[in-house]
Design a protein around this motif. Sequence first.
Motif: not given
Length: 245
Positions: A52-56, A204-211
């Motif tokens: 969760f927090y790495t992409p965040s 942030n949440h879009l990138f978490i999903d992609v990651w």
Amino acid sequence: MLTTQLKYDLVMFFREIFYLIFTIVIPPATYLFMGQLFGGATYGENLNYVQFYTPSFIILITFSVVFFAFGFDQVMNRSMGIEKRISIAPVDMRTLLFSNIIKSVIITTLGFMTITFIGITVYSLEIGFADFLKSYGVFILINAALLTISSAIYSFFKEMKSALVFSIVLFQIVLFTADFTVPVDGMPKFIQVIANLNPIYHINHLFIDVWNGMFSLNGDSAISLGYIAALVFISMLLVTRKARN
């Protein structure tokens, strides 16, 4: 000419303590600190801390660099009369702009690599090479969107002091309403409303999903993408209008 200007911009960035603290020091330090406190917690759709927090924190560094080292720099150049002097100097405005954009991408990429390295070495992050490349490609698109929005916002400022106060306040708001610290879902309702108006929260949440390989085009993601696209479009119109004046 562009290479020389880029070298100068990078040197000036790494000499500026204010930029380094907010963009290079605080996000990785917070990533490590929070991992020690909440490393065993579960977030979102059964994601662990590192998922969760790495992409965040990659997005947090990107936001910090783009808004401080790119947007605020534009105000500084404007307020100090550098833009006017450039009009009669060998370095034109286009070269200066391209240099600032490339500088921002280089520094945010450094942040991308740093957070990923910490995740792998400290928290046993696992990410495949294909997923890594896909995430980096989306990361570049996010850079482009934030650069456009930042340029539009800071085009309204003429004085460094007002832009600096705005930047610090904005950083605090984004920090607490974009799921970079305590999850927004557990915050009061008015904070959640602010979060939904915050484009960084959606990014942030879009990138978490992609990651994490979880992205799909559904109602929520479509709303987020549409909201960000609308803001980028409005920002482009503002930047174009300001450039003509």
